[in-house]
Design a protein around this motif. Structure first.
Motif, mmCIF file in Angstrom:
data_model
loop_
_atom_site.group_PDB
_atom_site.id
_atom_site.type_symbol
_atom_site.label_atom_id
_atom_site.label_comp_id
_atom_site.label_asym_id
_atom_site.label_seq_id
_atom_site.Cartn_x
_atom_site.Cartn_y
_atom_site.Cartn_z
ATOM 1 N N GLU A 154 12.467 55.063 49.120
ATOM 2 C CA GLU A 154 13.256 56.224 48.728
ATOM 3 C C GLU A 154 14.745 55.903 48.765
ATOM 4 O O GLU A 154 15.493 56.308 47.880
ATOM 5 N N ARG A 155 15.177 55.149 49.786
ATOM 6 C CA ARG A 155 16.584 54.762 49.865
ATOM 7 C C ARG A 155 16.963 53.857 48.698
ATOM 8 O O ARG A 155 18.066 53.948 48.170
ATOM 9 N N ALA A 156 16.046 53.005 48.276
ATOM 10 C CA ALA A 156 16.332 52.112 47.152
ATOM 11 C C ALA A 156 16.455 52.892 45.839
ATOM 12 O O ALA A 156 17.209 52.496 44.952
ATOM 13 N N LEU A 157 15.738 53.990 45.708
ATOM 14 C CA LEU A 157 15.776 54.786 44.488
ATOM 15 C C LEU A 157 16.873 55.835 44.480
ATOM 16 O O LEU A 157 17.343 56.238 43.432
ATOM 17 N N SER A 158 17.261 56.304 45.623
ATOM 18 C CA SER A 158 18.183 57.423 45.707
ATOM 19 C C SER A 158 19.551 56.954 46.168
ATOM 20 O O SER A 158 19.730 56.587 47.321
ATOM 21 N N HIS A 159 20.499 56.980 45.234
ATOM 22 C CA HIS A 159 21.850 56.523 45.561
ATOM 23 C C HIS A 159 22.859 57.655 45.588
ATOM 24 O O HIS A 159 24.051 57.422 45.514
ATOM 25 N N GLY A 160 22.396 58.861 45.660
ATOM 26 C CA GLY A 160 23.329 59.977 45.711
ATOM 27 C C GLY A 160 22.661 61.282 45.358
ATOM 28 O O GLY A 160 21.458 61.363 45.102
ATOM 29 N N GLU A 161 23.480 62.293 45.321
ATOM 30 C CA GLU A 161 22.987 63.648 45.059
ATOM 31 C C GLU A 161 22.361 63.769 43.672
ATOM 32 O O GLU A 161 21.354 64.442 43.501
ATOM 33 N N GLN A 162 22.945 63.114 42.684
ATOM 34 C CA GLN A 162 22.396 63.199 41.327
ATOM 35 C C GLN A 162 20.984 62.613 41.272
ATOM 36 O O GLN A 162 20.101 63.170 40.629
ATOM 37 N N ASP A 163 20.746 61.497 41.956
ATOM 38 C CA ASP A 163 19.408 60.914 41.996
ATOM 39 C C ASP A 163 18.417 61.850 42.661
ATOM 40 O O ASP A 163 17.275 61.975 42.218
ATOM 41 N N ARG A 164 18.846 62.529 43.722
ATOM 42 C CA ARG A 164 17.959 63.488 44.386
ATOM 43 C C ARG A 164 17.642 64.669 43.460
ATOM 44 O O ARG A 164 16.511 65.140 43.404
ATOM 45 N N ARG A 165 18.650 65.143 42.731
ATOM 46 C CA ARG A 165 18.413 66.233 41.777
ATOM 47 C C ARG A 165 17.476 65.778 40.658
ATOM 48 O O ARG A 165 16.598 66.527 40.230
ATOM 49 N N ASN A 166 17.662 64.543 40.182
ATOM 50 C CA ASN A 166 16.781 64.014 39.130
ATOM 51 C C ASN A 166 15.339 63.927 39.623
ATOM 52 O O ASN A 166 14.409 64.239 38.878
ATOM 53 N N LEU A 167 15.156 63.496 40.865
ATOM 54 C CA LEU A 167 13.814 63.414 41.437
ATOM 55 C C LEU A 167 13.192 64.804 41.535
ATOM 56 O O LEU A 167 12.025 65.005 41.193
ATOM 57 N N GLU A 168 13.986 65.774 41.966
ATOM 58 C CA GLU A 168 13.500 67.154 42.064
ATOM 59 C C GLU A 168 13.129 67.689 40.683
ATOM 60 O O GLU A 168 12.090 68.323 40.510
ATOM 61 N N THR A 169 13.957 67.402 39.687
ATOM 62 C CA THR A 169 13.666 67.849 38.313
ATOM 63 C C THR A 169 12.392 67.191 37.801
ATOM 64 O O THR A 169 11.553 67.853 37.186
ATOM 65 N N ALA A 170 12.243 65.894 38.051
ATOM 66 C CA ALA A 170 11.032 65.185 37.618
ATOM 67 C C ALA A 170 9.802 65.799 38.279
ATOM 68 O O ALA A 170 8.790 66.040 37.618
ATOM 69 N N PHE A 171 9.887 66.083 39.573
ATOM 70 C CA PHE A 171 8.763 66.688 40.281
ATOM 71 C C PHE A 171 8.425 68.054 39.685
ATOM 72 O O PHE A 171 7.260 68.358 39.422
ATOM 73 N N GLN A 172 9.437 68.889 39.476
ATOM 74 C CA GLN A 172 9.191 70.224 38.929
ATOM 75 C C GLN A 172 8.574 70.145 37.541
ATOM 76 O O GLN A 172 7.656 70.906 37.217
ATOM 77 N N THR A 173 9.065 69.227 36.710
ATOM 78 C CA THR A 173 8.528 69.070 35.355
ATOM 79 C C THR A 173 7.082 68.611 35.394
ATOM 80 O O THR A 173 6.223 69.156 34.685
#
Length: 189
Positions: A154-173
Motif C-alpha cells: 500500500e505504501r508503494a502504491l500510495s504517494h499522497g492524498e490524490q492516490d488515496r482518493r483514486n483508490l477510493e474512487t476505483a473501489f466505489q466504481t
C-alpha cells in the motif's frame, strides 16, 4: 481502425474513452490512439478481463507472502477466505455472498482451513447441518501477518492524498459495477 476486428465480442455501445480530450501530459506517443487517430475504447468486457488478471496477480502475491511466512498447508484462495471472514462470524451462505467462490470450492476450502486449525466451526443449535464460521487464534494471527505485509504494498502504491482518493474512487466504481452486474444477472436489465 475497426475495433470490432480486434474485439469481436465487445459491445462498444457504452464505451469509455481512454484519455480525456486535450491530455498533453505525455511526451511519448499516445498508446490510446491507433494509426488512424481514433481513440482506443475500454469496454466492460475489457474491464472484466483486467479485474480477473489483477485478481490472479493478487493471488500470486498472497502465495509469495504465505511462503515468506512459512505457511504451506493452505493456498492463496484459502487465505482470501480467511481475510473475508475477518473478525466476523459468518454462515457459509454469507461467506459465499462476500467472496467469489463456487459453492463446492468453499466447502473444500473450509475443510482445509478447519483441518489446519485456521477456523472454528460452530454448529447451529437448531440445525446441526448448519454452522457459523469464525477465525481461530491461528487464523487471526495469519490474517494479521498478511495485513502487515500488505501495508508495504500500500505504501508503494500510495504517494499522497490524490492516490488515496483514486483508490477510493476505483473501489466505489468496482463496487457499483458489482452491484449492477449482479442485479442484471439476477433480474435482467
Amino acid at each position: 481502425m475497426n475495433h470490432r476486428i480486434l474485439y469481436p465480442f465487445a459491445d462498444f455501445g457504452d464505451a469509455v474513452v481512454v484519455q480525456p480530450e486535450g491530455d498533453t501530459t505525455r511526451n511519448t506517443p499516445d498508446p490510446g490512439r491507433d494509426q488512424d487517430g481514433d481513440r482506443s475504447l475500454i469496454t466492460y468486457f475489457e474491464l472484466a478481463r483486467v479485474m480477473e488478471r489483477a485478481s490472479r496477480r493478487f493471488s500470486g502475491l498472497l502465495r509469495t507472502e504465505l511462503t515468506k511466512l512459512g505457511v504451506d498447508d493452505i493456498g492463496s484462495a484459502q487465505a482470501m477466505v480467511l481475510l473475508v471472514i475477518g473478525e466476523a462470524e459468518l454462515s457459509v451462505g454469507e461467506l459465499l455472498d462476500r467472496g467469489h467462490y463456487v459453492g463446492s470450492n468453499i466447502s473444500y476450502y473450509l475443510k482445509q482451513l478447519a483441518d489446519g486449525d485456521y477456523i472454528d466451526r460452530i454448529a447451529s443449535q437448531r440445525d446441526k447441518r448448519s454452522a457459523r464460521i469464525r477465525l481461530s487464534e491461528k487464523g487471526r494471527q495469519l490474517c494479521t501477518a498478511l495485513r502487515e505485509a500488505a501495508k508495504s504494498y500500500e505504501r508503494a502504491l500510495s504517494h499522497g492524498e490524490q492516490d488515496r482518493r483514486n483508490l477510493e474512487t476505483a473501489f466505489q466504481t468496482l463496487h457499483r459495477l458489482e452491484l449492477v452486474w449482479g442485479n442484471a444477472a439476477r433480474y435482467g436489465i
